[in-house]
Scaffold this motif. Structure first.
Motif, PDB file in Angstrom:
ATOM      1  N   CYS A 179      86.170  68.997-100.541  1.00  0.00           N
ATOM      2  CA  CYS A 179      86.745  68.063 -99.714  1.00  0.00           C
ATOM      3  C   CYS A 179      86.537  66.326-100.196  1.00  0.00           C
ATOM      4  N   PRO A 180      87.081  65.636 -99.650  1.00  0.00           N
ATOM      5  CA  PRO A 180      86.703  64.146-100.191  1.00  0.00           C
ATOM      6  C   PRO A 180      85.230  63.758 -99.672  1.00  0.00           C
ATOM      7  N   LEU A 181      84.508  62.928-100.421  1.00  0.00           N
ATOM      8  CA  LEU A 181      83.204  62.588-100.523  1.00  0.00           C
ATOM      9  C   LEU A 181      83.101  61.230-100.223  1.00  0.00           C
ATOM     10  N   LEU A 182      82.132  60.856 -99.202  1.00  0.00           N
ATOM     11  CA  LEU A 182      81.818  59.457 -99.272  1.00  0.00           C
ATOM     12  C   LEU A 182      80.313  59.472 -99.751  1.00  0.00           C
ATOM     13  N   GLY A 183      79.962  58.475-100.639  1.00  0.00           N
ATOM     14  CA  GLY A 183      78.599  58.429-101.076  1.00  0.00           C
ATOM     15  C   GLY A 183      78.106  56.955-100.779  1.00  0.00           C
ATOM     16  N   ILE A 184      76.978  56.916 -99.978  1.00  0.00           N
ATOM     17  CA  ILE A 184      76.352  55.501 -99.794  1.00  0.00           C
ATOM     18  C   ILE A 184      74.973  55.349-100.154  1.00  0.00           C
ATOM     19  N   PHE A 185      74.738  54.265-101.179  1.00  0.00           N
ATOM     20  CA  PHE A 185      73.411  54.495-101.742  1.00  0.00           C
ATOM     21  C   PHE A 185      72.899  53.175-101.775  1.00  0.00           C
ATOM     22  N   GLY A 186      71.446  52.848-101.896  1.00  0.00           N
ATOM     23  CA  GLY A 186      70.794  51.520-102.168  1.00  0.00           C
ATOM     24  C   GLY A 186      70.375  51.416-103.601  1.00  0.00           C
ATOM     25  N   ASN A 187      70.930  50.159-104.104  1.00  0.00           N
ATOM     26  CA  ASN A 187      70.518  50.010-105.405  1.00  0.00           C
ATOM     27  C   ASN A 187      69.151  49.978-105.592  1.00  0.00           C
ATOM     28  N   GLU A 188      68.304  49.910-104.864  1.00  0.00           N
ATOM     29  CA  GLU A 188      66.485  49.674-105.170  1.00  0.00           C
ATOM     30  C   GLU A 188      66.041  51.138-105.000  1.00  0.00           C
ATOM     31  N   ASP A 189      66.903  52.154-104.778  1.00  0.00           N
ATOM     32  CA  ASP A 189      66.595  53.392-104.623  1.00  0.00           C
ATOM     33  C   ASP A 189      65.901  54.103-105.910  1.00  0.00           C
ATOM     34  N   ARG A 190      64.823  54.869-105.930  1.00  0.00           N
ATOM     35  CA  ARG A 190      64.462  55.602-107.060  1.00  0.00           C
ATOM     36  C   ARG A 190      64.711  56.884-106.975  1.00  0.00           C
ATOM     37  N   SER A 191      65.181  57.328-105.894  1.00  0.00           N
ATOM     38  CA  SER A 191      65.434  58.805-105.751  1.00  0.00           C
ATOM     39  C   SER A 191      66.569  59.206-104.704  1.00  0.00           C
ATOM     40  N   PRO A 192      67.970  58.802-105.191  1.00  0.00           N
ATOM     41  CA  PRO A 192      68.488  58.740-106.539  1.00  0.00           C
ATOM     42  C   PRO A 192      68.296  57.313-106.843  1.00  0.00           C
ATOM     43  N   ASP A 210      88.349  63.517-105.224  1.00  0.00           N
ATOM     44  CA  ASP A 210      88.510  62.591-104.182  1.00  0.00           C
ATOM     45  C   ASP A 210      87.215  62.000-103.795  1.00  0.00           C
ATOM     46  N   TYR A 211      86.825  60.812-104.175  1.00  0.00           N
ATOM     47  CA  TYR A 211      85.491  60.212-103.666  1.00  0.00           C
ATOM     48  C   TYR A 211      85.630  58.926-103.414  1.00  0.00           C
ATOM     49  N   GLU A 212      84.755  58.323-102.775  1.00  0.00           N
ATOM     50  CA  GLU A 212      84.229  56.801-102.869  1.00  0.00           C
ATOM     51  C   GLU A 212      82.760  56.491-102.898  1.00  0.00           C
ATOM     52  N   PHE A 213      82.413  55.832-103.687  1.00  0.00           N
ATOM     53  CA  PHE A 213      80.838  55.378-103.533  1.00  0.00           C
ATOM     54  C   PHE A 213      80.743  53.968-103.355  1.00  0.00           C
ATOM     55  N   HIS A 214      79.723  53.611-102.574  1.00  0.00           N
ATOM     56  CA  HIS A 214      79.429  52.262-101.911  1.00  0.00           C
ATOM     57  C   HIS A 214      77.758  52.114-102.322  1.00  0.00           C
ATOM     58  N   ARG A 215      77.727  51.221-103.281  1.00  0.00           N
ATOM     59  CA  ARG A 215      76.293  50.794-103.461  1.00  0.00           C
ATOM     60  C   ARG A 215      75.828  49.566-103.142  1.00  0.00           C
ATOM     61  N   TYR A 216      74.860  49.290-102.483  1.00  0.00           N
ATOM     62  CA  TYR A 216      74.205  48.181-101.664  1.00  0.00           C
ATOM     63  C   TYR A 216      73.205  47.475-102.392  1.00  0.00           C
ATOM     64  N   ASP A 217      73.270  46.264-102.714  1.00  0.00           N
ATOM     65  CA  ASP A 217      72.101  45.369-103.447  1.00  0.00           C
ATOM     66  C   ASP A 217      71.229  45.232-102.071  1.00  0.00           C
ATOM     67  N   GLY A 218      70.030  44.942-102.301  1.00  0.00           N
ATOM     68  CA  GLY A 218      68.882  44.617-101.238  1.00  0.00           C
ATOM     69  C   GLY A 218      68.542  45.833-100.439  1.00  0.00           C
ATOM     70  N   ALA A 219      68.838  47.092-100.871  1.00  0.00           N
ATOM     71  CA  ALA A 219      68.400  48.218-100.179  1.00  0.00           C
ATOM     72  C   ALA A 219      68.108  49.321-100.903  1.00  0.00           C
TER      73      ALA A 219
END
Lengths: 252, 86
Positions: A179-192, A210-219
């Motif tokens: 199925c379609p995947l949404l990924g949300i991540f913090g750029n200061e994370d160490r895992s992942p 079918d995917y979309e990733f969003h990566r956040y600075d300062g998180a």
């Protein structure tokens, strides 16, 4: 849909027993809107700290948004106590097997689909280890129309980290993502860590998913958790917006 | 538990918990999300009896955990020198 002030609201929420992996009876927190009509469902997969207040409150949040939502107690078989006590039981047991978590999640999905007001469309979401388990589940079943991985650690694994409970690295199942995947991540994370998110994204591209990733600075890790120091208000609110939009698109 | 780092060892001793002293039989050592400490990860030690409700929990940052290990080893070294360990 966003709340309107002329809207009459109602939700029901309670602990229910469901058939989990191998048919085992496990507890789940189930919340749904009282308004008539068929509704899509969302299965929430709790994080490593356990069947916590944050997850119960997130389940309620989905119900307020018009979803039948359910969050199973993945540590049911370990025993009962405070959430903290059960966390120690989980550590003493060396974690819970991936296959069992996937089985429990599919049991929660079956419970939602069996309800008379179910639309038949289901989503799945989890954070931390629950993000990893979300990905595993979406790669091992066709039950879901959308999956949201919130900073799931351990999607990319070294061969030496595989064991009886975690026998396959989730990234190696990417070809089977259903199925379609949404990924949300913090750029200061160490895992992942960001480079692991890069590897995950490369695998999704390679298999044409079918995917979309969003990566956040300062998180960093866990930036939606309003009861913990990693909470980042601006990034969390934007991330929640992405979650609502994604589920509205795929579960309508 | 995104780190998935969990170790445990049998131990023989006593701990003082919420309900007074109890026999300590197992130590669970993990490096993952703490419950109380505000750090993202911590070195967590849970000393347990048979029942999970009899428990002494400690959450330390990595520097403190290493200092504790060094202090324990130093105390044991001195005890061996003094022939205090039978």
């Amino acid at each position: 849909m966003p709340y309107r002030t002329d809207q009459t609201e109602g939700i029901l929420a309670e602990t229910v027993m469901i058939a989990g992996h191998n048919g085992d009876q496990i507890r789940a927190f189930y919340a749904r809107p009282t308004a008539p009509g068929r509704v899509p469902g969302v299965v929430l997969i709790h994080h490593a700290p356990g069947w916590s207040d944050w997850y119960k409150e997130a389940t309620l949040r989905f119900a307020r948004r018009g979803y039948a939502a359910i969050c199973a107690n993945l540590y049911e078989r370990l025993g009962h106590g405070t959430v903290e006590d059960v966390l120690v039981m989980m550590r003493a047991a060396g974690g819970v097997p991936d296959a069992q978590v996937v089985g429990d999640t599919l049991g929660a999905a079956r419970y939602l689909k069996a309800q008379s007001n179910a639309s038949g469309k289901l989503g799945v979401i989890g954070s931390c280890s629950g993000g990893r388990h979300t990905y595993l589940t979406a790669c091992q079943s066709n039950e879901f129309a959308a999956a949201v991985d919130l900073w799931g650690g351990g999607v990319v694994m070294k061969p030496e980290d595989l064991n009886d409970k975690r026998p396959v690295a989730p990234i190696d199942m990417t070809a089977n993502l259903s199925c379609p995947l949404l990924g949300i991540f913090g750029n200061e994370d160490r895992s992942p860590a960001p480079d692991q998110v890069d590897q995950h994204e490369a695998a999704l591209k390679q298999h044409g998913k079918d995917y979309e990733f969003h990566r956040y600075d300062g998180a960093g890790h866990g930036f939606f958790y309003y009861d913990r120091p990693p909470y980042r208000q601006e990034q969390a609110m934007d991330g929640w917006g992405k979650v609502w939009t994604f589920f509205e698109k795929h579960l309508a | 538990m995104c780190t998935n780092i969990m170790e445990q060892t049998p131990v023989a001793g006593a701990g003082k918990g919420e309900h007074g002293w109890f026999k300590v039989k197992t130590a669970i050592v993990s490096y993952d999300h703490p419950v109380q400490l505000t750090d993202e990860h911590a070195l967590n030690i849970d000393f347990l009896s048979d029942a999970i409700t009899e428990r002494v929990a400690v959450e330390l940052d990595a520097t403190s955990a290493r200092a504790l290990v060094a202090a324990i080893n130093e105390a044991l070294r001195q005890a061996e020198e003094a022939n205090a360990i039978v």
